[in-house]
Every structure is written in C-alpha cells, then in structure tokens.
Design a protein around this motif. Structure first.
Motif, PDB file in Angstrom:
ATOM      1  N   GLY A  38       0.833  -1.188   0.000  1.00  0.00           N
ATOM      2  CA  GLY A  38       0.000   0.000   0.000  1.00  0.00           C
ATOM      3  C   GLY A  38       0.870   1.241   0.000  1.00  0.00           C
ATOM      4  N   GLY A  39       0.236   2.395   0.030  1.00  0.00           N
ATOM      5  CA  GLY A  39       0.970   3.650   0.009  1.00  0.00           C
ATOM      6  C   GLY A  39       1.499   3.965  -1.377  1.00  0.00           C
ATOM      7  N   GLN A  94      -2.714  -1.389   3.789  1.00  0.00           N
ATOM      8  CA  GLN A  94      -3.694  -0.351   4.081  1.00  0.00           C
ATOM      9  C   GLN A  94      -5.063  -0.948   4.372  1.00  0.00           C
ATOM     10  OE1 GLN A  94      -2.680   3.098   4.216  1.00  0.00           O
ATOM     11  NE2 GLN A  94      -0.840   1.836   4.358  1.00  0.00           N
ATOM     12  N   SER A  95      -5.063  -2.172   4.870  1.00  0.00           N
ATOM     13  CA  SER A  95      -6.293  -2.851   5.279  1.00  0.00           C
ATOM     14  C   SER A  95      -5.953  -3.840   6.382  1.00  0.00           C
ATOM     15  CB  SER A  95      -6.933  -3.595   4.103  1.00  0.00           C
ATOM     16  OG  SER A  95      -6.113  -4.663   3.669  1.00  0.00           O
ATOM     17  N   CYS A 155      -2.743  -6.438   6.703  1.00  0.00           N
ATOM     18  CA  CYS A 155      -1.911  -6.477   7.900  1.00  0.00           C
ATOM     19  C   CYS A 155      -1.785  -7.896   8.431  1.00  0.00           C
ATOM     20  CB  CYS A 155      -2.504  -5.554   8.967  1.00  0.00           C
ATOM     21  SG  CYS A 155      -1.601  -5.558  10.531  1.00  0.00           S
ATOM     22  N   SER A 173      -5.789   0.644  -3.090  1.00  0.00           N
ATOM     23  CA  SER A 173      -4.508   0.711  -2.380  1.00  0.00           C
ATOM     24  C   SER A 173      -3.574  -0.420  -2.800  1.00  0.00           C
ATOM     25  CB  SER A 173      -4.735   0.649  -0.862  1.00  0.00           C
ATOM     26  OG  SER A 173      -5.101  -0.663  -0.436  1.00  0.00           O
TER      27      SER A 173
END
Length: 312
Positions: free
Chosen positions: A119-120, A135-136, A140, A277
């Motif tokens: 992500g990012g 980003q979730s 993670c 993402s």
C-alpha cells in the motif's frame, strides 16, 4: 504422502484437492468448517475451526508432508470485524505453525498471502524487494503471517514458502466477503444473465490470475526444492495486469453486448479505499525462473470460465 489443506471445502481449496488427487496424492486431509465436497476415499474431512487446537491437532495427526494454509477471514469481513480477522488470520496461523513445530519432521508449509500486504506510494511495477505497507486489516494480517512463516522456517520448524496470490478471476458461485469480489462479479453475473456493479474506477489496475493457473502454481509451490527457494521465503506469483474497462471489453467480445450492458458503474468508497490501495503489477522474474506460470491475457481467462460454464 499426506497433505493437509486448510480451507479445503472452499472454492480454491476444493480445486486444489481435486488437482492433488489427479496428480496422484496418497492421502489428503481437508480442515474446514464443513466437509470437503469431493467424494474420494483418499480425502478425509476434519470439520472445525482453524483456531481450535484440538481440531488442528486432529488434522495434522502424527505428521504431514505438505500443509497448504489457505483458510482466512477475507478482506471485507476483516475490515468490518477487526478482532475476528486478526484472530483467524494471525493467531490461528501461529497455532497451525505451532502444531507443525511439534511434528516429527518439518512439513513443506505453503501459505497463501495477498497483494494486499502492499500500500501507500508504489512504483508502476512492484519489485520483489518492496517493503510491505498494508492499508487494510486483511493485508496487515497476511503480512504478519508472512513473517511468522519465514521465522518458523528460519528456526527449522517448517519448510515454508509464502506465495502472494493475485486476485483470482473468475470465481464461480455466490459473491464472498472479499473487497475484490466484484472482479469476478462483473463477469460471472452478466454471463448468467444477472446485473452487476463495478464499484471502482474502470481504469483501476488489477493483478489477476485464472483459477487454473493459480492451482497449477500452488502445486508447483509444494514441489520446489528448498535450496531453490533460498533465504527469502516469500514469492510474488505471476499474474496479468488488467483494468475493469479491459475486462468489460473482453466480456462484450466473447459474451456479447447484452452481457456488457448488465454491468453498472457504481462507485463504492469502502471497496475503492481497499482495492485502489493494491498494486497493479509486479516484477515476477524470480517466480518465472522457478517455473511458475501466468495466464496469456484476459481473453484466455474469460474463455476458461466460459468453457467451465458450458461444461456445467
């Protein structure tokens, strides 16, 4: 050879078990909340949850040659129910690894992860050395699982390999709780004569694989020599980059304009925040060198599904 498949009653798990049987597997144990739908004397269903130590111990028994860990709480549910997602995707993964640690001989442990670990800000093509930045909640949990598999491999408790699957398309059956469920839905439902929504911009880049190619690559993951894997126990599997617009163009070419017309472009901020993402392309030179496969293009993916529908 004994092979254990968590999530063995699900879409991907049952197809993997069918492929393993066709490949001559000796004994397969499916660990899931319901029985594996395949009727074969070589398949034993252990019914229960992967977060239950007794159930996991029953499935692994006195040992296993290969463990495929496919079971997980999917992206949409993980985002809505943080505690359950973390418990199943992290705590239960460690429970299974701990049970493997107790076995007389370390099994090959194939863990299915996801492109959701990224992500990012990302480059157009994600390199193998890219740091994870999920980003979730789902991403993670998968990133933590990857580290656990690598650490248990470093310690010699398992012979692990994490494979990051592309989004699988086209999945048959009903929609599931994954944020990416629409990727199959904008093909599956129109082919069946039903309406469907595309919840993300049509130029969103998606990294996908057909079910057939994904299963072939999972078989490959169990056969790889440990020396060929090396220290880096995480592998981005090959896929193809496609946008919803390109998918819908293929749908119109191969299934007709009426099928294409059944798809409505309806943005969903919740789905968009998760899916957009994710990266849309990967450098898979290492996977290519290790003999993993990719689909030729989306037309080939769609033809595979249409052939299945015709044969059903």
């Amino acid at each position: 050879m004994k092979i254990v498949v968590t999530g063995g009653a699900g879409f991907l798990g049952s197809r993997l078990i069918a492929a393993l049987l066709a490949d001559g597997a000796g004994r397969i144990v499916s660990l899931d909340r319901v029985a594996c739908p395949l009727d074969d004397p070589r398949v034993t269903s252990v019914i229960g949850s992967i977060d239950d130590a007794d159930t996991v111990a029953q499935a692994l028994g006195e040992g296993a040659d290969v463990v495929y860990h496919l079971a997980a709480v999917l992206s949409g549910q993980s985002e809505e129910d943080f505690d359950t997602g973390l418990h199943i995707n992290v705590d239960a993964t460690r429970l299974i690894l701990e049970q493997c640690r107790r076995l007389p001989r370390p099994p090959r442990f194939v863990f299915t992860s996801s492109l959701a670990v990224f992500g990012g800000q990302m480059p157009e093509v994600v390199p193998e050395t890219m740091a994870t930045l999920p980003q979730s909640s789902y991403g993670c949990g998968k990133a933590i699982g990857e580290l656990l598999v690598s650490e248990y491999s470093r310690k010699g408790f398992v012979d692990g390999l994490t494979v990051r699957l592309p989004t699988i398309c086209v999945r048959p059956g009903a929609p599931n709780s994954a944020a990416s469920s629409f990727v199959s839905g904008i093909i599956r439902e129109p082919v069946a004569g039903l309406p469907s929504d595309c919840p993300v911009p049509v130029d969103t880049r998606l990294w996908i694989s057909s079910p057939g190619t994904a299963i072939a690559n999972l078989l490959r993951a169990a056969r790889l020599d440990s020396a060929a894997i090396g220290l880096h126990r995480v592998l981005d599997l090959p896929g193809i980059t496609v946008t919803p617009a390109q998918m819908l163009d293929a749908l119109e070419r191969l299934a007709g304009a009426p099928a294409r017309a059944r798809v409505t472009l309806t943005r969903d901020p919740r789905v968009e925040a998760i899916v957009c993402s994710w990266p849309g392309a990967f450098d898979v030179a290492r996977a290519d060198a290790l003999g993993f496969a990719a689909d030729a293009d989306f037309d080939a993916v769609l033809r595979q599904y249409l052939d299945e529908v015709a044969a059903a």
